[in-house]
Design a protein around this motif. Structure first.
Motif, PDB file in Angstrom:
ATOM      1  N   TYR A 145       9.630   4.944   6.390  1.00 52.65           N
ATOM      2  CA  TYR A 145       8.546   4.775   5.517  1.00 52.65           C
ATOM      3  C   TYR A 145       8.747   6.103   4.455  1.00 52.65           C
ATOM      4  CZ  TYR A 145       6.423   0.986   7.567  1.00 52.65           C
ATOM      5  OH  TYR A 145       6.384  -0.527   8.254  1.00 52.65           O
ATOM      6  N   VAL A 146       8.846   6.012   3.180  1.00 56.82           N
ATOM      7  CA  VAL A 146       8.799   7.228   2.240  1.00 56.82           C
ATOM      8  C   VAL A 146       7.301   7.963   2.517  1.00 56.82           C
ATOM      9  CG1 VAL A 146      10.345   6.056   0.869  1.00 56.82           C
ATOM     10  CG2 VAL A 146       7.582   5.936   0.277  1.00 56.82           C
ATOM     11  N   PRO A 147       7.316   9.291   2.018  1.00 52.46           N
ATOM     12  CA  PRO A 147       6.255  10.286   2.085  1.00 52.46           C
ATOM     13  C   PRO A 147       5.290   9.637   1.141  1.00 52.46           C
ATOM     14  CG  PRO A 147       8.170  11.367   1.139  1.00 52.46           C
ATOM     15  CD  PRO A 147       8.674   9.836   1.548  1.00 52.46           C
ATOM     16  N   PHE A 148       4.098  10.268   1.559  1.00 54.76           N
ATOM     17  CA  PHE A 148       2.894  10.000   0.484  1.00 54.76           C
ATOM     18  C   PHE A 148       3.234  10.246  -0.807  1.00 54.76           C
ATOM     19  CE2 PHE A 148      -0.830  11.295  -1.594  1.00 54.76           C
ATOM     20  CZ  PHE A 148      -1.906  10.242  -1.542  1.00 54.76           C
ATOM     21  N   ASP A 149       3.905  11.453  -1.285  1.00 51.89           N
ATOM     22  CA  ASP A 149       4.038  11.667  -2.695  1.00 51.89           C
ATOM     23  C   ASP A 149       4.940  10.786  -3.376  1.00 51.89           C
ATOM     24  OD1 ASP A 149       6.070  12.575  -1.454  1.00 51.89           O
ATOM     25  OD2 ASP A 149       6.422  14.542  -2.150  1.00 51.89           O
ATOM     26  N   ALA A 184       0.901  -1.076   0.098  1.00 51.04           N
ATOM     27  CA  ALA A 184      -0.024  -0.068  -0.182  1.00 51.04           C
ATOM     28  C   ALA A 184       0.994   1.287   0.100  1.00 51.04           C
ATOM     29  CB  ALA A 184      -0.806   0.111   1.168  1.00 51.04           C
ATOM     30  N   PHE A 185       0.270   2.369  -0.131  1.00 52.67           N
ATOM     31  CA  PHE A 185       0.986   3.623  -0.343  1.00 52.67           C
ATOM     32  C   PHE A 185       1.936   3.895   0.928  1.00 52.67           C
ATOM     33  CE2 PHE A 185      -2.582   5.085   1.640  1.00 52.67           C
ATOM     34  CZ  PHE A 185      -2.406   6.164   2.701  1.00 52.67           C
ATOM     35  N   GLY A 199       5.249   7.330  -2.097  1.00 51.55           N
ATOM     36  CA  GLY A 199       4.644   6.004  -1.729  1.00 51.55           C
ATOM     37  C   GLY A 199       3.395   5.756  -2.689  1.00 51.55           C
ATOM     38  N   ASN A 200       2.541   6.596  -2.843  1.00 50.35           N
ATOM     39  CA  ASN A 200       1.310   6.652  -3.666  1.00 50.35           C
ATOM     40  C   ASN A 200       1.481   6.334  -5.119  1.00 50.35           C
ATOM     41  OD1 ASN A 200      -1.648   6.788  -3.705  1.00 50.35           O
ATOM     42  ND2 ASN A 200      -1.451   8.692  -4.744  1.00 50.35           N
ATOM     43  N   PRO A 201       2.300   7.080  -5.748  1.00 52.30           N
ATOM     44  CA  PRO A 201       2.847   6.815  -7.223  1.00 52.30           C
ATOM     45  C   PRO A 201       3.393   5.252  -7.194  1.00 52.30           C
ATOM     46  CG  PRO A 201       4.089   8.678  -6.607  1.00 52.30           C
ATOM     47  CD  PRO A 201       3.071   8.374  -5.430  1.00 52.30           C
ATOM     48  N   ALA A 202       4.305   4.978  -6.236  1.00 56.69           N
ATOM     49  CA  ALA A 202       4.806   3.712  -6.293  1.00 56.69           C
ATOM     50  C   ALA A 202       3.891   2.790  -6.568  1.00 56.69           C
ATOM     51  CB  ALA A 202       5.744   3.733  -5.014  1.00 56.69           C
ATOM     52  N   THR A 203       2.682   2.629  -5.723  1.00 55.61           N
ATOM     53  CA  THR A 203       1.880   1.702  -5.529  1.00 55.61           C
ATOM     54  C   THR A 203       1.089   1.806  -7.068  1.00 55.61           C
ATOM     55  OG1 THR A 203       1.492   1.892  -3.114  1.00 55.61           O
ATOM     56  CG2 THR A 203      -0.432   0.957  -4.699  1.00 55.61           C
ATOM     57  N   LYS A 204       0.877   2.778  -7.684  1.00 56.79           N
ATOM     58  CA  LYS A 204       0.003   3.073  -8.832  1.00 56.79           C
ATOM     59  C   LYS A 204       1.010   2.397  -9.936  1.00 56.79           C
ATOM     60  CE  LYS A 204      -3.050   6.943  -7.599  1.00 56.79           C
ATOM     61  NZ  LYS A 204      -3.003   8.241  -7.884  1.00 56.79           N
ATOM     62  N   ARG A 205       2.128   2.696  -9.990  1.00 61.99           N
ATOM     63  CA  ARG A 205       3.156   2.148 -10.930  1.00 61.99           C
ATOM     64  C   ARG A 205       3.250   0.718 -10.848  1.00 61.99           C
ATOM     65  NH1 ARG A 205       7.242   5.569 -13.420  1.00 61.99           N
ATOM     66  NH2 ARG A 205       6.725   7.916 -12.953  1.00 61.99           N
ATOM     67  N   LEU A 206       3.434   0.149  -9.658  1.00 60.77           N
ATOM     68  CA  LEU A 206       3.431  -1.238  -9.401  1.00 60.77           C
ATOM     69  C   LEU A 206       2.253  -1.960 -10.047  1.00 60.77           C
ATOM     70  CD1 LEU A 206       5.135  -3.737  -8.592  1.00 60.77           C
ATOM     71  CD2 LEU A 206       4.354  -3.306  -6.214  1.00 60.77           C
TER      72      LEU A 206
END
Length: 235
Positions: free
Chosen positions: A136-140, A118-119, A142-149
């Motif tokens: 943990y990395v910040p939302f900006d 999750a993000f 983590g969120n695109p990381a989840t979407k890209r995966l």
């Protein structure tokens, strides 16, 4: 309890057990032709002595069998900590005390599943180490990381299904699948000593978090069957 869920879709299931805390006790006492039928304080003291002095062979007479469903990156780390290997010059190495049988996509084409953090589960690089992870990395991030995966998995899964539909054999079609996040299922049978060796390595604070989560599940399932032994072998 014989099953604990781990991560988003994984689990550890205790399939079978041979022995109890009395097993290593009686294995150690056989030299003196002695046997206990129920656990006493004297038996606990013997377990403490065996664990403290590194007398591991009595703990190899108790066995556990687990079914594990985990991402490939966890499975390959897990495999490194199997014990009891015997290396022969003219044969592949084999494990005299452990067995590992894993599902293979050479033969099965069941719907693949993938671990997608999750993000808020993505971790950054550690500050003072070449391996492991940090905060943990910040939302900006983590969120695109989840979407890209998710997008990457969807694309490669579509390619895999295309290959199967067009007659490519399963053992080659699997090349299209994302590897490290793909869930695999295996049976792991090992002695109580083998379990404790794995736990001693994978419960450490610097172990990868995902495999730590699986190790905690193995610990809880084993503790129900071997509480006295675990309390001495895993500090």
């Amino acid at each position: 309890m014989n099953k604990i869920n781990v991560l988003d879709q994984g689990y550890v299931r205790l399939v079978d057990v041979m022995g109890s805390d009395l097993t290593p006790v009686n294995a150690a006492r056989v030299s003196f032709d002695k046997e206990s039928t129920e656990m006493t304080d004297k038996d606990v003291r013997l377990l403490k002595f065996l664990a403290r002095e590194g007398h591991s062979s009595p703990f190899r007479h108790a066995f556990l069998q687990f079914e594990v469903y985990a991402p490939l990156m966890v499975a390959r780390q897990w495999h490194k900590y199997r014990i009891g290997s015997t290396h022969l010059e003219e044969q592949d190495s084999y494990d005299a005390l452990e067995a590992w049988n894993e599902s293979s996509r050479r033969y099965i084409t069941e719907d693949p599943t993938f671990y997608i953090p999750a993000f808020n589960e993505w971790r950054g690089k550690p500050e003072n180490s070449k391996q492991g992870s940090g905060d943990y990395v910040p939302f900006d991030v983590g969120n695109p990381a989840t979407k890209r995966l998710m997008e990457s998995v969807d694309k490669q899964l579509a390619d895999y299904e295309w290959a199967l539909e067009n007659g490519i054999c399963a053992e080659q079609a699997r090349l299209f699948l994302p590897a490290y996040g793909m869930y695999v299922r295996w049976y792991w049978s090992t002695s109580l000593q083998g379990v404790c060796h794995f736990l001693s390595q994978r419960l450490k604070h610097d172990a990868q978090k995902e495999i730590q989560d699986y190790a905690k599940a193995v610990l809880e399932l084993t503790k129900e069957k071997f509480p006295a032994s675990l309390s001495e072998l895993i500090k």
